[in-house]
Design a protein around this motif. Sequence first.
Motif, PDB file in Angstrom:
ATOM      1  N   ASP A 160     -11.281  -9.031  -5.294  1.00  0.00           N
ATOM      2  CA  ASP A 160     -10.994 -10.709  -6.022  1.00  0.00           C
ATOM      3  C   ASP A 160      -9.252  -9.971  -6.164  1.00  0.00           C
ATOM      4  O   ASP A 160      -9.095 -10.706  -5.961  1.00  0.00           O
ATOM      5  N   ALA A 161      -8.690  -9.183  -6.849  1.00  0.00           N
ATOM      6  CA  ALA A 161      -7.605  -8.981  -7.248  1.00  0.00           C
ATOM      7  C   ALA A 161      -7.192  -8.982  -6.303  1.00  0.00           C
ATOM      8  O   ALA A 161      -5.654  -9.839  -6.240  1.00  0.00           O
ATOM      9  N   LEU A 162      -6.988  -9.185  -4.613  1.00  0.00           N
ATOM     10  CA  LEU A 162      -6.478  -8.727  -3.221  1.00  0.00           C
ATOM     11  C   LEU A 162      -6.412 -10.606  -2.956  1.00  0.00           C
ATOM     12  O   LEU A 162      -5.206 -11.241  -3.569  1.00  0.00           O
ATOM     13  N   LEU A 215      -6.975 -13.249  -5.222  1.00  0.00           N
ATOM     14  CA  LEU A 215      -5.674 -13.555  -6.444  1.00  0.00           C
ATOM     15  C   LEU A 215      -4.519 -13.318  -6.118  1.00  0.00           C
ATOM     16  O   LEU A 215      -3.554 -14.289  -5.909  1.00  0.00           O
ATOM     17  N   SER A 216      -3.813 -11.947  -5.350  1.00  0.00           N
ATOM     18  CA  SER A 216      -2.204 -12.331  -5.182  1.00  0.00           C
ATOM     19  C   SER A 216      -1.942 -13.158  -3.719  1.00  0.00           C
ATOM     20  O   SER A 216      -1.598 -13.195  -4.056  1.00  0.00           O
ATOM     21  N   TYR A 217      -3.535 -12.985  -3.283  1.00  0.00           N
ATOM     22  CA  TYR A 217      -2.457 -13.524  -2.064  1.00  0.00           C
ATOM     23  C   TYR A 217      -2.105 -15.408  -2.365  1.00  0.00           C
ATOM     24  O   TYR A 217      -1.424 -15.489  -1.764  1.00  0.00           O
ATOM     25  N   GLN A 218      -2.343 -15.584  -3.265  1.00  0.00           N
ATOM     26  CA  GLN A 218      -3.269 -17.156  -3.761  1.00  0.00           C
ATOM     27  C   GLN A 218      -1.687 -17.075  -4.484  1.00  0.00           C
ATOM     28  O   GLN A 218      -1.449 -18.376  -4.900  1.00  0.00           O
ATOM     29  N   PHE A 241       0.263  -1.026   0.095  1.00  0.00           N
ATOM     30  CA  PHE A 241       0.029   0.002  -0.030  1.00  0.00           C
ATOM     31  C   PHE A 241       0.559   1.168   0.430  1.00  0.00           C
ATOM     32  O   PHE A 241       1.422   1.550   0.545  1.00  0.00           O
ATOM     33  N   ASP A 242       0.876   2.071  -1.319  1.00  0.00           N
ATOM     34  CA  ASP A 242       1.574   3.502  -1.382  1.00  0.00           C
ATOM     35  C   ASP A 242       0.523   4.443  -0.908  1.00  0.00           C
ATOM     36  O   ASP A 242      -0.786   5.042  -1.755  1.00  0.00           O
ATOM     37  N   GLU A 243       0.384   5.206   0.614  1.00  0.00           N
ATOM     38  CA  GLU A 243      -0.288   6.142   1.175  1.00  0.00           C
ATOM     39  C   GLU A 243      -0.239   7.468   0.478  1.00  0.00           C
ATOM     40  O   GLU A 243      -1.522   7.846  -0.060  1.00  0.00           O
ATOM     41  N   LYS A 244       0.981   7.691  -0.292  1.00  0.00           N
ATOM     42  CA  LYS A 244       1.339   9.304  -0.417  1.00  0.00           C
ATOM     43  C   LYS A 244       0.806   8.502  -1.993  1.00  0.00           C
ATOM     44  O   LYS A 244       0.349   9.952  -3.013  1.00  0.00           O
ATOM     45  N   ASN A 245       0.510   7.763  -2.407  1.00  0.00           N
ATOM     46  CA  ASN A 245      -0.139   7.915  -4.368  1.00  0.00           C
ATOM     47  C   ASN A 245      -1.345   6.916  -4.196  1.00  0.00           C
ATOM     48  O   ASN A 245      -1.932   7.178  -5.694  1.00  0.00           O
ATOM     49  N   ASN A 246      -1.692   6.743  -2.793  1.00  0.00           N
ATOM     50  CA  ASN A 246      -2.717   5.860  -3.603  1.00  0.00           C
ATOM     51  C   ASN A 246      -3.184   4.693  -3.439  1.00  0.00           C
ATOM     52  O   ASN A 246      -4.219   4.891  -4.679  1.00  0.00           O
ATOM     53  N   ARG A 247      -2.221   3.853  -4.172  1.00  0.00           N
ATOM     54  CA  ARG A 247      -2.696   2.995  -4.910  1.00  0.00           C
ATOM     55  C   ARG A 247      -1.706   1.946  -4.487  1.00  0.00           C
ATOM     56  O   ARG A 247      -1.348   1.571  -3.102  1.00  0.00           O
ATOM     57  N   ALA A 248      -1.994   0.190  -4.601  1.00  0.00           N
ATOM     58  CA  ALA A 248      -1.347  -0.815  -4.256  1.00  0.00           C
ATOM     59  C   ALA A 248      -0.790  -1.279  -4.770  1.00  0.00           C
ATOM     60  O   ALA A 248      -0.449  -1.185  -6.495  1.00  0.00           O
ATOM     61  N   VAL A 249      -0.395  -2.340  -5.049  1.00  0.00           N
ATOM     62  CA  VAL A 249       0.410  -3.337  -5.488  1.00  0.00           C
ATOM     63  C   VAL A 249       0.023  -4.406  -5.378  1.00  0.00           C
ATOM     64  O   VAL A 249       0.547  -5.219  -4.439  1.00  0.00           O
ATOM     65  N   LEU A 250      -0.067  -5.582  -6.354  1.00  0.00           N
ATOM     66  CA  LEU A 250      -0.545  -7.180  -6.129  1.00  0.00           C
ATOM     67  C   LEU A 250       0.056  -7.511  -6.924  1.00  0.00           C
ATOM     68  O   LEU A 250       0.449  -7.020  -8.529  1.00  0.00           O
ATOM     69  N   LYS A 251       0.296  -9.229  -6.347  1.00  0.00           N
ATOM     70  CA  LYS A 251       1.823 -10.117  -7.318  1.00  0.00           C
ATOM     71  C   LYS A 251       0.474 -10.804  -7.787  1.00  0.00           C
ATOM     72  O   LYS A 251      -0.097 -11.808  -7.770  1.00  0.00           O
ATOM     73  N   LEU A 252      -0.371 -10.645  -9.310  1.00  0.00           N
ATOM     74  CA  LEU A 252      -0.995 -11.665 -10.057  1.00  0.00           C
ATOM     75  C   LEU A 252      -0.299 -12.130 -10.095  1.00  0.00           C
ATOM     76  O   LEU A 252       0.960 -12.249 -11.256  1.00  0.00           O
ATOM     77  N   GLU A 273      -0.259 -14.273 -14.987  1.00  0.00           N
ATOM     78  CA  GLU A 273       0.051 -13.241 -15.875  1.00  0.00           C
ATOM     79  C   GLU A 273      -1.069 -13.089 -17.172  1.00  0.00           C
ATOM     80  O   GLU A 273      -1.700 -12.089 -17.544  1.00  0.00           O
ATOM     81  N   ILE A 274      -2.057 -14.204 -16.393  1.00  0.00           N
ATOM     82  CA  ILE A 274      -4.084 -14.814 -17.131  1.00  0.00           C
ATOM     83  C   ILE A 274      -4.620 -13.245 -16.012  1.00  0.00           C
ATOM     84  O   ILE A 274      -5.020 -12.469 -16.582  1.00  0.00           O
ATOM     85  N   ASP A 275      -4.516 -13.181 -15.123  1.00  0.00           N
ATOM     86  CA  ASP A 275      -5.284 -12.809 -14.428  1.00  0.00           C
ATOM     87  C   ASP A 275      -4.543 -10.846 -14.213  1.00  0.00           C
ATOM     88  O   ASP A 275      -5.391 -10.239 -14.571  1.00  0.00           O
ATOM     89  N   GLN A 276      -3.683 -11.015 -14.560  1.00  0.00           N
ATOM     90  CA  GLN A 276      -3.267  -9.660 -14.835  1.00  0.00           C
ATOM     91  C   GLN A 276      -3.421  -9.064 -15.711  1.00  0.00           C
ATOM     92  O   GLN A 276      -3.589  -7.604 -16.039  1.00  0.00           O
TER      93      GLN A 276
END
Length: 107
Positions: free
Chosen positions: A92-94, A96-99, A38-49, A51-54
């Motif tokens: 849903d994306a989170l 998948l990232s966890y999985q 979680f990047d609070e400054k830019n209000n963004r997340a980065v997730l590990k998906l 290739e297909i899900d991405q």
Amino acid sequence: MIDIDTFRTLALAFPDATEEPHFEKTSFRVNKKIFATFDEKNNRAVLKLNEIDQSVFCASSEMIFYPIPNKWGEQGWTIVELSKVRPEMFEDALSLSYQNVAPKKKK
């Protein structure tokens, strides 16, 4: 909009998930491996998906989901604009990232 409290609640609901600092960001991990930041400054997340899900998330919502523009992005690391994403889509994306990062027995 997804704020840090909502993000934290969702991420820490997964088995064995932990929260730790990661440079200037907050990371969420399972077995010491990052599945989200979680990047609070830019209000963004980065997730590990994968290739297909991405490709699915990015194609359906390219202004909300997009690969990190480097080798990390080619490995599935995907930026999520938290001010624009629908909560259900983020959940849903989170998940998948966890999985993608969790050991098989945790899924």
